[in-house]
Enzyme design. Structure first.
Site, mmCIF file in Angstrom:
data_model
loop_
_atom_site.group_PDB
_atom_site.id
_atom_site.type_symbol
_atom_site.label_atom_id
_atom_site.label_comp_id
_atom_site.label_asym_id
_atom_site.label_seq_id
_atom_site.Cartn_x
_atom_site.Cartn_y
_atom_site.Cartn_z
ATOM 1 N N ASP A 188 0.806 -1.211 0.000
ATOM 2 C CA ASP A 188 0.000 0.000 0.000
ATOM 3 C C ASP A 188 0.849 1.276 0.000
ATOM 4 O O ASP A 188 0.673 2.152 0.830
ATOM 5 C CB ASP A 188 -0.901 -0.052 1.250
ATOM 6 C CG ASP A 188 -1.924 1.071 1.310
ATOM 7 O OD1 ASP A 188 -2.410 1.477 0.245
ATOM 8 O OD2 ASP A 188 -2.222 1.535 2.429
ATOM 9 N N GLU A 248 3.524 -7.714 8.074
ATOM 10 C CA GLU A 248 2.245 -8.314 7.679
ATOM 11 C C GLU A 248 2.387 -9.444 6.667
ATOM 12 O O GLU A 248 1.684 -9.483 5.661
ATOM 13 C CB GLU A 248 1.301 -7.240 7.145
ATOM 14 C CG GLU A 248 0.957 -6.186 8.184
ATOM 15 C CD GLU A 248 -0.084 -5.174 7.717
ATOM 16 O OE1 GLU A 248 -0.286 -5.038 6.502
ATOM 17 O OE2 GLU A 248 -0.700 -4.522 8.579
ATOM 18 N N TYR A 255 -6.581 -2.721 13.444
ATOM 19 C CA TYR A 255 -7.482 -1.682 12.937
ATOM 20 C C TYR A 255 -8.933 -1.931 13.340
ATOM 21 O O TYR A 255 -9.842 -1.803 12.528
ATOM 22 C CB TYR A 255 -7.367 -1.610 11.404
ATOM 23 C CG TYR A 255 -6.027 -1.068 10.941
ATOM 24 C CD1 TYR A 255 -5.850 0.298 10.734
ATOM 25 C CD2 TYR A 255 -4.940 -1.909 10.734
ATOM 26 C CE1 TYR A 255 -4.635 0.806 10.323
ATOM 27 C CE2 TYR A 255 -3.709 -1.409 10.324
ATOM 28 C CZ TYR A 255 -3.560 -0.046 10.126
ATOM 29 O OH TYR A 255 -2.351 0.455 9.716
ATOM 30 N N GLU A 273 1.114 -0.556 14.132
ATOM 31 C CA GLU A 273 0.186 0.179 13.256
ATOM 32 C C GLU A 273 -1.167 0.207 13.923
ATOM 33 O O GLU A 273 -1.597 -0.808 14.492
ATOM 34 C CB GLU A 273 0.003 -0.512 11.891
ATOM 35 C CG GLU A 273 1.116 -0.296 10.917
ATOM 36 C CD GLU A 273 0.830 -0.869 9.516
ATOM 37 O OE1 GLU A 273 -0.360 -1.022 9.152
ATOM 38 O OE2 GLU A 273 1.797 -1.152 8.812
HETATM 39 C C1 E9O Z 1 0.269 -2.033 5.952
HETATM 40 C C2 E9O Z 1 0.361 -0.606 5.524
HETATM 41 O O1 E9O Z 1 1.357 -0.475 4.559
HETATM 42 N N1 E9O Z 1 -0.876 -2.225 6.839
HETATM 43 C C3 E9O Z 1 -2.144 -1.789 6.284
HETATM 44 C C4 E9O Z 1 -2.052 -0.282 6.050
HETATM 45 C C5 E9O Z 1 -3.372 0.363 5.575
HETATM 46 O O2 E9O Z 1 -3.573 1.539 5.857
HETATM 47 C C6 E9O Z 1 -0.983 -0.098 4.995
HETATM 48 O O3 E9O Z 1 -0.875 1.224 4.548
HETATM 49 O O4 E9O Z 1 -4.128 -0.267 4.894
HETATM 50 C C7 E9O Z 1 -3.290 -2.251 7.120
HETATM 51 C C8 E9O Z 1 -3.683 -3.641 6.788
HETATM 52 C C9 E9O Z 1 -4.967 -4.002 7.423
HETATM 53 C C10 E9O Z 1 -5.573 -5.234 6.855
HETATM 54 C C11 E9O Z 1 -6.827 -5.531 7.586
HETATM 55 C C12 E9O Z 1 -7.747 -6.405 6.890
HETATM 56 C C13 E9O Z 1 -8.891 -6.697 7.789
HETATM 57 C C14 E9O Z 1 -9.957 -7.454 7.117
HETATM 58 C C15 E9O Z 1 -11.114 -7.638 7.962
#
Ligand code: E9O
Length: 603
Positions: A163, A416, A472, A509
């Site tokens: 991303d 990740e 998140y 994060e």
């Molecule tokens: C990596 C980062 O480079 N982590 C991501 C960040 C984002 O903002 C990205 O910028 O998306 C978050 C990954 C979250 C995945 C969650 C999926 C949950 C599914 C229910």
């Protein structure tokens, strides 16, 4: 690997400036024996993508070419001359006067080559071919595909498995430096602190090349006073009343290494270093014996115009904004940052988690590669498995480059990855072992876990010294429902703590996309109100968990990504905009972090 530096015996020439540039349309083969038919101007160091008005250039997938000429000062011609790239993203072929002199794969670490034999008197022509393609043999990982257009021409396509925008080019400085023909090749410093009597032993190894009669190492303090000296390539210099390198209170010593021939100093290098101790014990992350609490960020090298290119004013400003907020640390998500940034962090006392570009590893790690050959597979599994080769190289080059930095307190072996998948442990175990074997300072290692990997499914937790979670709740999961998010956050953290009472846990994060200037009476997602509520919710839970040793939010600033329906000119999880203007939440976090001490926050 030593950073190029002027000393009494060394000269550095900077090849920054405007180069000639072209993208390779692959219609006519490029003849490197002649000047490039390139008419565009391109500044170095910087990504090429945002320096023109051309969509074709910005989105180009394939090869690009850079060229510039330089004259070598006659007075240096008797010296050993080394051409050095801070990085070349992602793969480079370097030609001097039409001869291929080196090749390097991996877009975030330096490489160098001796050029004496290829230099000519008068004008020298330096040509660089770069590829910005990514697949399963590279880090980061991308899905690469070739198709044909109407006229039968090959079209290269890349779908980044990560991303952030795939910025590329000569993003870091290109330099030529001189050394004598017998020279100091590398310096490894491993200071050992005795916290009870405030002394330290500066252990180290000096690697030299050529005829060397003697090596003398002198340690200087910040007042330029000699505090220790020794001769020989292996050092163990005892220092009393040491000034420790502390977060926010950096103290830097210098090791002046002198190489002697026939009673004369012929080469000098000065390595700056800090003395501090890192340990993980009983659920705490200890710096100089004290439990440290990480307050800070996941970041990117990302800026208007420069893209991922080195911008020292931007680096200085970013660290200043962090300090202003009471933050003390960041992670180099998702690749090693410039050497200039690492040196700045040493100087500013900012604590760094140093990450390899191992992002996008959503593979299934099911096979033992050593027993298999390409022909054993009908699909692209073989290519996927070759990621491990790139991974080993990236770890090796990162540690080789950054081993002496006081600011670096932990290595991040991946971001990740599919730690839940079968074979993940077998894939990662040798990589953690490698990092531990290579790091002379024996720093802790971690890998950050994606939210789909749970306490139950993570196969790699045993490998990590610190549990690093990217979470998140309330954003990607249960968007907008902060009540449910709070419960989920609490339950999960307490479960991790119960299962691993001796491992520190931190968030590497957590965040919510927020459009600067968007407000809501109902605290809706994407509003500045929601972002603040989200962070307040997380903070509440963090404070309840004793083994929770740090909060690094996502992200320091808004940043550019590939196109996607969830991305409006990029990822908006910054607490600053891309222009480094604060969103509302900065006030809350500033107040929180200024009140959290760097040490002994958790009882
Ligand atoms: C990596 C980062 O480079 N982590 C991501 C960040 C984002 O903002 C990205 O910028 O998306 C978050 C990954 C979250 C995945 C969650 C999926 C949950 C599914 C229910």
């Amino acid at each position: 690997m030593l950073y190029p530096m002027e000393t009494a015996s060394r000269v550095v020439l900077d090849l920054s400036g405007v180069w000639r540039f072209m993208i390779d349309k692959e219609q006519i083969p490029v003849d490197v024996t002649r000047p490039l038919p390139a008419t565009l101007s391109m500044a170095v160091p910087a990504s090429f993508n945002d320096q023109t008005a051309s969509k074709e250039i910005r989105e180009h997938v394939g090869y690009v070419w850079y060229e510039r000429c330089f004259e070598m000062p006659q007075l240096l011609r008797q010296e050993r001359l080394v051409l050095r790239f801070g990085s070349a993203t992602h793969e480079a072929w370097v030609y001097l006067n039409g001869h291929l002199i080196t090749h390097h794969k991996g877009g975030f670490t330096p490489f160098e080559v001796e050029i004496n034999d290829d230099l000519v008197t008068g004008e020298n022509r330096l040509t660089v071919k770069l590829s910005n393609m990514l697949d399963y043999t590279t880090l980061p990982v991308g899905h690469y595909k070739e198709t044909q257009n109407e006229t039968g021409q090959r079209v290269r396509q890349l779908d980044e498995n990560f991303d952030f925008f795939n910025y590329a080019g000569l993003q870091r400085p290109v330099k030529i430096y001189s050394t004598p023909h017998s020279y100091i090749r590398d310096i490894t410093l491993t200071p050992k602190v005795n916290l009870t009597n405030h002394s330290a032993v500066v252990n180290g190894e000096i690697e030299t090349v050529g005829d060397v009669e003697q090596v003398v190492v002198t340690i200087l303090d910040e007042d330029n006073q000699v505090v220790g000296t020794t001769s020989g390539k292996t050092l163990a210099i005892e220092l009393n009343s040491v000034h420790l390198w502390q977060p926010g209170k950096a103290y830097l010593y210098r090791a002046k290494v002198e190489l002697y021939q026939a009673g004369q100093v012929i080469d000098t290098y000065i390595e700056t270093f800090g003395i501090r101790q890192i340990a993980v014990k009983a659920g705490k992350f200890l710096i100089n014996g004290q439990p440290f609490y990480f307050k800070g960020f996941g970041k990117h090298e990302d800026a208007y115009i420069h893209g991922r290119g080195l911008s020292e004013p931007q680096n200085v400003l970013d660290l200043s904004l962090m300090k202003q907020m009471g933050a003390n640390s960041f992670r180099t998500s998702h690749y090693p940052y410039s050497e200039e940034m690492m040196r700045l962090c040493d100087r500013e006392g900012i604590v760094v988690i140093d990450e390899v570009p191992a992002v996008g590893l959503m593979l299934s790690f099911t096979f033992d590669v050593s027993a298999l050959e390409k022909d054993d597979f009908e699909d692209d599994t073989w290519e996927k498995l070759r990621t491990a080769e790139a991974h080993r190289q990236a770890i090796t080059e990162m540690i080789d480059r950054d081993k002496n930095h006081a600011s670096v307190v932990m290595w991040s072996i991946s971001n990740e990855a599919a730690n839940f998948s079968k074979g993940a442990y077998e894939y990662f175990k040798p990589l953690f072992d490698l990092a531990r074997k290579l790091d002379p300072q024996q720093r802790p290692c971690t890998s950050t876990s994606i939210m789909m990997t749970t306490l139950k499914t993570d196969r790699c937790l045993a490998l990590a010294d610190v549990i690093a979670l990217n979470r998140y709740y309330g954003w990607y999961m249960g968007n907008g429902d902060l009540k449910a998010a709070e419960t989920a956050t609490r339950e999960e953290l307490l479960a991790y703590q119960a299962k691993f009472p001796d491992k520190p846990i931190m968030y590497t994060e957590y965040g919510a996309d927020t459009i600067a200037g968007l407000h809501s009476n109902y605290d809706e997602p994407f509003s500045e109100e929601f972002q603040e509520d989200y962070y307040r919710m997380c903070s509440r839970v963090f404070d309840e968990v004793t083994n929770f040793v740090g909060e690094q939010l996502w992200n320091f600033a808004d940043f550019q990504t590939k196109f996607g329906i969830q991305r409006v000119q990029g990822n908006k999880k910054g607490i600053f905009t891309r222009a480094r203007e604060p969103k509302m939440v900065v006030r809350y976090l500033t107040q929180r972090w200024r009140n959290i001490p760097d040490f002994n926050y958790k009882k």
